[in-house]
Design a protein around this motif. Structure first.
Motif, PDB file in Angstrom:
ATOM      1  N   VAL A  85       0.851  -1.191   0.000  1.00  0.00           N
ATOM      2  CA  VAL A  85       0.000   0.000   0.000  1.00  0.00           C
ATOM      3  C   VAL A  85       0.889   1.245   0.000  1.00  0.00           C
ATOM      4  O   VAL A  85       1.763   1.385   0.857  1.00  0.00           O
ATOM      5  CB  VAL A  85      -0.920   0.020   1.236  1.00  0.00           C
ATOM      6  CG1 VAL A  85      -1.911   1.186   1.135  1.00  0.00           C
ATOM      7  CG2 VAL A  85      -1.671  -1.300   1.385  1.00  0.00           C
ATOM      8  N   CYS A  86       0.648   2.141  -0.946  1.00  0.00           N
ATOM      9  CA  CYS A  86       1.441   3.373  -1.025  1.00  0.00           C
ATOM     10  C   CYS A  86       1.164   4.256   0.182  1.00  0.00           C
ATOM     11  O   CYS A  86       0.010   4.587   0.455  1.00  0.00           O
ATOM     12  CB  CYS A  86       1.111   4.126  -2.311  1.00  0.00           C
ATOM     13  SG  CYS A  86       1.849   5.773  -2.321  1.00  0.00           S
ATOM     14  N   ASP A  87       2.264   4.621   0.881  1.00  0.00           N
ATOM     15  CA  ASP A  87       2.097   5.497   2.050  1.00  0.00           C
ATOM     16  C   ASP A  87       2.759   6.858   1.827  1.00  0.00           C
ATOM     17  O   ASP A  87       3.031   7.579   2.777  1.00  0.00           O
ATOM     18  CB  ASP A  87       2.629   4.819   3.325  1.00  0.00           C
ATOM     19  CG  ASP A  87       4.144   4.630   3.315  1.00  0.00           C
ATOM     20  OD1 ASP A  87       4.791   4.923   2.295  1.00  0.00           O
ATOM     21  OD2 ASP A  87       4.678   4.177   4.351  1.00  0.00           O
ATOM     22  N   ILE A  89       2.980  10.849   0.196  1.00  0.00           N
ATOM     23  CA  ILE A  89       2.138  11.980   0.595  1.00  0.00           C
ATOM     24  C   ILE A  89       0.806  12.048  -0.166  1.00  0.00           C
ATOM     25  O   ILE A  89      -0.236  12.312   0.430  1.00  0.00           O
ATOM     26  CB  ILE A  89       2.917  13.318   0.494  1.00  0.00           C
ATOM     27  CG1 ILE A  89       2.122  14.489   1.033  1.00  0.00           C
ATOM     28  CG2 ILE A  89       3.406  13.579  -0.915  1.00  0.00           C
ATOM     29  CD1 ILE A  89       1.958  14.474   2.523  1.00  0.00           C
ATOM     30  N   GLY A  90       0.838  11.761  -1.483  1.00  0.00           N
ATOM     31  CA  GLY A  90      -0.392  11.869  -2.268  1.00  0.00           C
ATOM     32  C   GLY A  90      -1.463  10.921  -1.756  1.00  0.00           C
ATOM     33  O   GLY A  90      -2.638  11.294  -1.614  1.00  0.00           O
ATOM     34  N   CYS A  91      -1.073   9.698  -1.482  1.00  0.00           N
ATOM     35  CA  CYS A  91      -2.027   8.707  -0.973  1.00  0.00           C
ATOM     36  C   CYS A  91      -2.359   8.980   0.488  1.00  0.00           C
ATOM     37  O   CYS A  91      -3.494   8.772   0.925  1.00  0.00           O
ATOM     38  CB  CYS A  91      -1.472   7.296  -1.155  1.00  0.00           C
ATOM     39  SG  CYS A  91      -1.444   6.789  -2.895  1.00  0.00           S
ATOM     40  N   PHE A  92      -1.361   9.464   1.222  1.00  0.00           N
ATOM     41  CA  PHE A  92      -1.602   9.803   2.621  1.00  0.00           C
ATOM     42  C   PHE A  92      -2.721  10.835   2.729  1.00  0.00           C
ATOM     43  O   PHE A  92      -3.639  10.701   3.543  1.00  0.00           O
ATOM     44  CB  PHE A  92      -0.312  10.337   3.257  1.00  0.00           C
ATOM     45  CG  PHE A  92      -0.424  10.581   4.712  1.00  0.00           C
ATOM     46  CD1 PHE A  92      -0.309   9.526   5.609  1.00  0.00           C
ATOM     47  CD2 PHE A  92      -0.680  11.854   5.196  1.00  0.00           C
ATOM     48  CE1 PHE A  92      -0.452   9.745   6.970  1.00  0.00           C
ATOM     49  CE2 PHE A  92      -0.817  12.081   6.554  1.00  0.00           C
ATOM     50  CZ  PHE A  92      -0.702  11.022   7.446  1.00  0.00           C
ATOM     51  N   VAL A 126       6.621   2.904  -1.238  1.00  0.00           N
ATOM     52  CA  VAL A 126       6.679   4.333  -1.583  1.00  0.00           C
ATOM     53  C   VAL A 126       5.914   4.595  -2.877  1.00  0.00           C
ATOM     54  O   VAL A 126       5.547   3.664  -3.596  1.00  0.00           O
ATOM     55  CB  VAL A 126       8.135   4.839  -1.714  1.00  0.00           C
ATOM     56  CG1 VAL A 126       8.829   4.787  -0.367  1.00  0.00           C
ATOM     57  CG2 VAL A 126       8.898   4.034  -2.753  1.00  0.00           C
ATOM     58  N   CYS A 127       5.715   5.870  -3.162  1.00  0.00           N
ATOM     59  CA  CYS A 127       4.899   6.366  -4.285  1.00  0.00           C
ATOM     60  C   CYS A 127       5.008   5.486  -5.520  1.00  0.00           C
ATOM     61  O   CYS A 127       6.092   5.200  -6.019  1.00  0.00           O
ATOM     62  CB  CYS A 127       5.313   7.789  -4.632  1.00  0.00           C
ATOM     63  SG  CYS A 127       4.347   8.479  -6.000  1.00  0.00           S
ATOM     64  N   LEU A 128       3.842   5.096  -6.032  1.00  0.00           N
ATOM     65  CA  LEU A 128       3.782   4.231  -7.206  1.00  0.00           C
ATOM     66  C   LEU A 128       3.582   5.039  -8.481  1.00  0.00           C
ATOM     67  O   LEU A 128       3.352   4.476  -9.548  1.00  0.00           O
ATOM     68  CB  LEU A 128       2.660   3.209  -7.022  1.00  0.00           C
ATOM     69  CG  LEU A 128       2.908   2.207  -5.878  1.00  0.00           C
ATOM     70  CD1 LEU A 128       1.639   1.445  -5.523  1.00  0.00           C
ATOM     71  CD2 LEU A 128       4.032   1.245  -6.241  1.00  0.00           C
ATOM     72  N   GLY A 129       3.659   6.357  -8.362  1.00  0.00           N
ATOM     73  CA  GLY A 129       3.603   7.213  -9.545  1.00  0.00           C
ATOM     74  C   GLY A 129       2.214   7.371 -10.126  1.00  0.00           C
ATOM     75  O   GLY A 129       2.061   7.705 -11.292  1.00  0.00           O
ATOM     76  N   ALA A 130       1.205   7.129  -9.318  1.00  0.00           N
ATOM     77  CA  ALA A 130      -0.176   7.266  -9.796  1.00  0.00           C
ATOM     78  C   ALA A 130      -0.968   8.095  -8.793  1.00  0.00           C
ATOM     79  O   ALA A 130      -2.119   7.793  -8.486  1.00  0.00           O
ATOM     80  CB  ALA A 130      -0.807   5.892  -9.984  1.00  0.00           C
ATOM     81  N   CYS A 131      -0.336   9.169  -8.322  1.00  0.00           N
ATOM     82  CA  CYS A 131      -0.896   9.949  -7.211  1.00  0.00           C
ATOM     83  C   CYS A 131      -2.261  10.546  -7.560  1.00  0.00           C
ATOM     84  O   CYS A 131      -3.053  10.824  -6.665  1.00  0.00           O
ATOM     85  CB  CYS A 131       0.058  11.056  -6.806  1.00  0.00           C
ATOM     86  SG  CYS A 131       1.789  10.566  -6.863  1.00  0.00           S
ATOM     87  N   ASP A 132      -2.525  10.759  -8.848  1.00  0.00           N
ATOM     88  CA  ASP A 132      -3.832  11.314  -9.245  1.00  0.00           C
ATOM     89  C   ASP A 132      -4.935  10.275  -9.106  1.00  0.00           C
ATOM     90  O   ASP A 132      -6.113  10.615  -9.263  1.00  0.00           O
ATOM     91  CB  ASP A 132      -3.768  11.846 -10.685  1.00  0.00           C
ATOM     92  CG  ASP A 132      -3.354  10.782 -11.686  1.00  0.00           C
ATOM     93  OD1 ASP A 132      -2.544   9.893 -11.325  1.00  0.00           O
ATOM     94  OD2 ASP A 132      -3.842  10.820 -12.831  1.00  0.00           O
TER      95      ASP A 132
HETATM   96 FE1  FES Z   1       0.649   7.194  -3.710  1.00  0.00          FE
HETATM   97 FE2  FES Z   1       2.027   8.673  -5.470  1.00  0.00          FE
HETATM   98  S1  FES Z   1       1.629   9.092  -3.392  1.00  0.00           S
HETATM   99  S2  FES Z   1       0.916   6.854  -5.830  1.00  0.00           S
END
Ligand code: FES
Length: 160
Positions: A85-87, A89-92, A126-132
């Protein structure tokens, strides 16, 4: 100190030797070798790190360094499916806490643990590059977008 009881299967050895021939430097095949072992065993035991170092002619520390760098190489046993699970900032900001909490509650495990039936291991990533499309998680190689406590069941039930 070597871990003596590890041996490559014939398949692993053949695949790793094949990978070595792809590169000018055997060192470049470290990640391939780790992925080959993990694809057969789900994770990479200590003995495999030494065996990979031997077959490539590099230091065990080099192999360990690459294994540590790639957060999807597992150095501990994992279940049949790994939920990452992405933790970041965007997902947070979009509900990571609620999602992560609901997964832990549904599966009865904490991060880093595996369910008693060996079905799932839960990890942060970490960020999976799909923050949108946050919150985002991966199960094995598949990325799932906009996952919430409301739709997590329909994601998990795809993995038996
Ligand atoms: Fe979760 Fe970028 S912060 S995909």
């Amino acid at each position: 100190d070597r871990v003596g009881d590890f041996e490559f299967s014939a398949f692993e050895r053949e695949q790793i030797e094949h990978a070595i021939h792809h590169y000018a430097e055997p060192r470049a095949a470290i990640i391939d070798a780790l992925k080959i072992v993990q694809s057969q065993r789900r994770w990479v035991p200590d003995g495999a790190v030494y065996a990979i170092a031997d077959i490539l002619g590099v230091g065990a520390g080099d192999v360990e360094g690459v294994a540590t760098f790639y957060n999807r190489i597992y150095r501990q046993p994992v279940g049949r499916h790994v939920i990452a699970v992405c933790d970041s900032i965007g997902c947070f900001l979009m509900g990571f806490d609620q999602l992560y909490g609901s997964i832990q509650q549904k599966l009865g495990i904490k991060p880093g643990q595996t369910t008693a039936d060996d079905r799932f291991t839960l990890l942060p990533i970490v960020c999976l590059g799909a923050c949108d499309k946050a919150p985002v998680l991966m199960v094995n190689d598949a990325t799932h977008f906009n996952v919430t406590p409301e739709n997590i069941d329909s994601v998990l039930e795809q993995y038996k």
